[in-house]
Design a protein around this motif. Sequence first.
Motif, short mmCIF file in Angstrom:
data_model
loop_
_atom_site.label_atom_id
_atom_site.label_comp_id
_atom_site.label_asym_id
_atom_site.label_seq_id
_atom_site.Cartn_x
_atom_site.Cartn_y
_atom_site.Cartn_z
N PRO A 169 0.81 -1.23 0.00
CA PRO A 169 0.00 0.00 0.00
C PRO A 169 0.84 1.27 0.00
CG PRO A 169 0.10 -0.92 2.20
CD PRO A 169 0.79 -1.92 1.29
N VAL A 170 0.31 2.31 -0.61
CA VAL A 170 0.95 3.63 -0.57
C VAL A 170 0.31 4.55 0.46
CG1 VAL A 170 1.79 3.62 -2.95
CG2 VAL A 170 -0.50 4.48 -2.47
N LEU A 171 -0.94 4.26 0.78
CA LEU A 171 -1.75 5.19 1.57
C LEU A 171 -2.58 4.42 2.58
CD1 LEU A 171 -3.51 7.29 -1.18
CD2 LEU A 171 -2.51 8.30 0.83
N ALA A 172 -2.97 5.14 3.64
CA ALA A 172 -3.96 4.58 4.56
C ALA A 172 -4.94 5.67 4.94
CB ALA A 172 -3.27 4.03 5.80
N LEU A 185 -6.30 0.44 4.10
CA LEU A 185 -5.13 0.63 3.25
C LEU A 185 -5.58 0.84 1.81
CD1 LEU A 185 -2.74 -2.18 4.64
CD2 LEU A 185 -2.83 0.25 5.28
N CYS A 186 -4.80 1.60 1.05
CA CYS A 186 -5.16 1.92 -0.34
C CYS A 186 -4.01 1.52 -1.28
CB CYS A 186 -5.41 3.42 -0.52
SG CYS A 186 -6.56 4.12 0.65
N TRP A 196 -7.11 -3.28 7.35
CA TRP A 196 -5.97 -4.02 7.89
C TRP A 196 -5.70 -3.53 9.31
CZ3 TRP A 196 -0.34 -3.77 8.58
CH2 TRP A 196 0.25 -5.05 8.67
N LYS A 197 -4.76 -4.18 9.98
CA LYS A 197 -4.45 -3.84 11.38
C LYS A 197 -4.27 -2.34 11.56
CE LYS A 197 -1.81 -8.09 11.92
NZ LYS A 197 -0.45 -8.64 12.01
N VAL A 235 3.86 4.98 5.53
CA VAL A 235 2.57 4.97 4.84
C VAL A 235 1.98 6.37 4.96
CG1 VAL A 235 0.28 3.92 4.69
CG2 VAL A 235 2.21 2.55 5.49
N LYS A 236 1.63 6.98 3.86
CA LYS A 236 0.93 8.27 3.90
C LYS A 236 -0.45 8.00 4.50
CE LYS A 236 1.46 9.00 -0.62
NZ LYS A 236 1.46 9.69 -1.94
N THR A 237 -0.80 8.75 5.53
CA THR A 237 -2.03 8.43 6.26
C THR A 237 -2.95 9.64 6.35
OG1 THR A 237 -0.90 6.71 7.51
CG2 THR A 237 -2.93 7.60 8.47
N ILE A 238 -4.20 9.41 6.00
CA ILE A 238 -5.21 10.47 5.99
C ILE A 238 -6.09 10.30 7.21
CG2 ILE A 238 -7.07 11.52 4.66
CD1 ILE A 238 -5.87 10.04 2.20
#
Length: 275
Positions: A169-172, A185-186, A196-197, A235-238
Motif C-alpha cells: 500500500p501507498v496510503l492509509a 489501506l489503499c 488491515w491492522k 505509509v501516507k495516512t489520511i
Amino acid sequence: MTLSEWIQQHPFLTKIAGLQGRVDATAAAFLSAPIAPPAWDAYAADHASGVPLLHATHVAIDLAPAATLVRSLAADVASAPVPPGLARDAGELVADLAAPDAAPDAAARAIAWVVRGEGSAPARHGGLLVFLGWAALRRTLEPVKDAYRAWSGAQAWRQPYCPTCGAPPVLAQLVPEGAGRARILCCGPCGTTWAWKRIACPHCGNEAQDRLDVLEVDGEEGLRLDTCRSCNGYVKTITREPVEPFLLADWTTLHLDALAKERGLERRGSSLYDM
Ligand SMILES: [Zn+2]
Ligand SMILES: [Zn+2]
C-alpha cells in the motif's frame, strides 16, 4: 475542498494533474463489454491463502479490454499538449504496442508484464507503460472489483498487500469504528482499498509501538506519515473526516513522498510516480 482548489494550493501538482486528468477522462470514456467476474468458488482457496485475484491459479481475469485501452491512452498522450519528450515517448509506445511488425498480441503481453511481471520488460518506456497500463486496468476492472468487494465482504483479507493486484500500500485512511478508528489501506496502482491492522507496519509487519512513529506534516491538517523504524518505510495516512475522495489517489499527495525522502525514509509502497 475540491480537487482544483487542492491543486491551486499545491501548484507543484499542476503538471501531473493535467496529465492524470486527461488520461482518466480518456479512460472513463472507454466503452467495452463489462468483464465477467470469475467463479468465486474457484478462487476461494487462493483468497484464503493470500493469493491476490490477479495472480489466482484457477481463475483468469480477462485483460484484453485493458490491452485495447492502453493503446488508446498512449495514442491520446502522443497527440496531447504535453511536454515534447513525453509525447514522443508515448508515440514510440504506440508503435511498440501496435506496429505491423510487432507480434499481434504485443499489447496483451505488455499488460501481462504490467500486472504479473510475465515475460521480459519492454526495451523502452517501461515506466510510461506501467502508468498507462494501470490507468487502463483501473477502468476496465471496475466491474470485477465491485463484484470482488461484494463477494469478499464476509471473508476477511488478512494480508498487508492489495487483494486485487498484490501491491504494497501507498496510503492509509483512518475511519471511525465504534469508539475508536479502523485503518483502511489503499493500493496505488489499482485503487483497491481494504481493512488491515490499525497499528503495524504493512511493509515489514513490525507491531512494536516503540518502533512505530507518526510524522505530522506542517500545514496539512489531517495528513501525516506513519513511519517504521524497523524497515525505514512509511505509509501516507489520511486522518481527516470526511476525506475528499481525490486524496485517495496517490498522486495528489506526492509532496508527502518528497518530505519522506528528505527525512531519509524509503518509499516501500507501490507507486506509479517517480520521485
Ligand atoms: Zn492493487
Ligand atoms: Zn516496517
